[in-house]
Design a protein around this motif. Sequence first.
Motif, PDB file in Angstrom:
ATOM      1  N   ASP A 239      40.495  33.680  41.028  1.00 55.28           N
ATOM      2  CA  ASP A 239      41.881  34.745  41.303  1.00 55.28           C
ATOM      3  C   ASP A 239      41.255  35.873  42.273  1.00 55.28           C
ATOM      4  O   ASP A 239      40.812  35.641  43.302  1.00 55.28           O
ATOM      5  CB  ASP A 239      42.200  35.190  39.780  1.00 55.28           C
ATOM      6  CG  ASP A 239      42.872  34.095  39.256  1.00 55.28           C
ATOM      7  OD1 ASP A 239      43.385  33.203  39.940  1.00 55.28           O
ATOM      8  OD2 ASP A 239      42.836  34.125  38.000  1.00 55.28           O
ATOM      9  N   VAL A 240      41.294  37.039  41.677  1.00 53.43           N
ATOM     10  CA  VAL A 240      40.776  38.244  42.645  1.00 53.43           C
ATOM     11  C   VAL A 240      39.183  38.713  42.068  1.00 53.43           C
ATOM     12  O   VAL A 240      38.629  39.526  42.597  1.00 53.43           O
ATOM     13  CB  VAL A 240      41.670  39.626  41.840  1.00 53.43           C
ATOM     14  CG1 VAL A 240      43.073  39.302  42.442  1.00 53.43           C
ATOM     15  CG2 VAL A 240      41.671  39.881  40.381  1.00 53.43           C
ATOM     16  N   GLU A 241      38.719  37.957  41.189  1.00 50.31           N
ATOM     17  CA  GLU A 241      37.184  38.225  40.930  1.00 50.31           C
ATOM     18  C   GLU A 241      36.375  37.255  41.499  1.00 50.31           C
ATOM     19  O   GLU A 241      36.743  36.037  41.709  1.00 50.31           O
ATOM     20  CB  GLU A 241      36.880  37.990  39.476  1.00 50.31           C
ATOM     21  CG  GLU A 241      35.582  38.222  39.001  1.00 50.31           C
ATOM     22  CD  GLU A 241      35.451  38.148  37.379  1.00 50.31           C
ATOM     23  OE1 GLU A 241      34.630  38.805  36.643  1.00 50.31           O
ATOM     24  OE2 GLU A 241      36.261  37.405  36.706  1.00 50.31           O
ATOM     25  N   VAL A 242      35.369  37.824  41.991  1.00 55.19           N
ATOM     26  CA  VAL A 242      34.016  37.045  42.683  1.00 55.19           C
ATOM     27  C   VAL A 242      32.802  37.185  41.922  1.00 55.19           C
ATOM     28  O   VAL A 242      32.340  38.103  41.533  1.00 55.19           O
ATOM     29  CB  VAL A 242      33.760  37.690  44.162  1.00 55.19           C
ATOM     30  CG1 VAL A 242      32.760  36.747  44.842  1.00 55.19           C
ATOM     31  CG2 VAL A 242      35.088  37.623  44.901  1.00 55.19           C
ATOM     32  N   LEU A 243      32.352  35.763  41.785  1.00 59.01           N
ATOM     33  CA  LEU A 243      31.134  35.683  41.087  1.00 59.01           C
ATOM     34  C   LEU A 243      30.094  34.906  41.811  1.00 59.01           C
ATOM     35  O   LEU A 243      30.268  34.326  42.901  1.00 59.01           O
ATOM     36  CB  LEU A 243      31.324  34.917  39.704  1.00 59.01           C
ATOM     37  CG  LEU A 243      32.436  35.241  38.696  1.00 59.01           C
ATOM     38  CD1 LEU A 243      32.776  34.228  37.693  1.00 59.01           C
ATOM     39  CD2 LEU A 243      32.117  36.515  38.097  1.00 59.01           C
TER      40      LEU A 243
END
Length: 360
Positions: A239-243
């Motif tokens: 979604d809007v999170e980057v890991l």
Amino acid sequence: VGAARALVAQGRTDRAAALGGDGTSGIKADLEYVSHHWQETSFGVWEEVKSHHLDTQVAQRDALREGAWLARRLAQPGTGPHGKLLRQFTTWDLLPRLRARAARRPLTQASCRFACVQFTAASAFLTWADGRGLTLGTCGQADLDAWHATHAEHHRRTVRGFLGWAMTSQHMPRLDIPLQQVLKGDPVSQRQRLDLIRRAVTDDRMPLRTRVAACLMLLYAQPVSRLIRLTTDDVIQQDVEVLIRLGDPPAPVPEPFAALLLELAGHQHDVTTPAGTRTRWLFPGQNAGQPLAAGTMLAHLRTLGFLTGPARLSALRQLVLQAPAPVIARSLGYHDNTTTRLAAEAGKTWNQYAPGDHAQ
């Protein structure tokens, strides 16, 4: 040159000399061309513009340095009277350790280079003993102490492997090897670290991959040897999170670095190798299907002012102050002992922290 170094490490200097050539062919001819034409413009591996490319110039510099070492090594009568002993050291000590390391993780240039340096140190020690009328069998504690007292720390460090092997294999008597001096680099201050992070994020004059590598080192304390093994699959967007997968679980990536990381990963998806296949490496190298060489990345970072050792140490110390050492270890791919020791040195032991699944 790498193949010739490996042959020298095995004691097969005749084969290495054949690879070296005579000036009209082989390594010597190639390096002579580089030494005369390195200032000229050229085409980079992934570029269609004839210009001066940093990757190409770093590769040329490294090749000339490696070639100079090979020339000096082949010029030594060196292995002559000690050839049999040095071949035994290579066969029964150096090569098995390299193979064991390669079974755990890909060999780095530094690992191969250190093995060659150990071989050279062993030859130098035997030559020194000859000059004093000694053999390994007649070398005593006073002689070993004298050698250590008259040689630099680098030489004392690189000869330890040979001395240990010689004693274990009963080529020389059991002696006490003087303790190795451990030199620790001072970490950069937190303010310097933040200034470097700000520069890596905002200075768009630097190559994108160098900016991303610098941020990974400064934010997540990642060594270059680990950075070059990252793939585009290790960059995860939910979604809007980057890991980014450095350990388990993946670590969150803050903005504005997240945008840089996604840009680099997206660019690599569009890059194809000379064989026509898409690269999976986040930092692809010049050779098809291979990541960027650790030495090349180090040169890029240091040239642009990012001191890799002190900066990474500073980042790791700051991280263990902010979260329990076991959490940092698992998330960033470190061993628990490493982060626990640094936490203790930094004055934050997290003794009250109970490891386990806290989501239950």
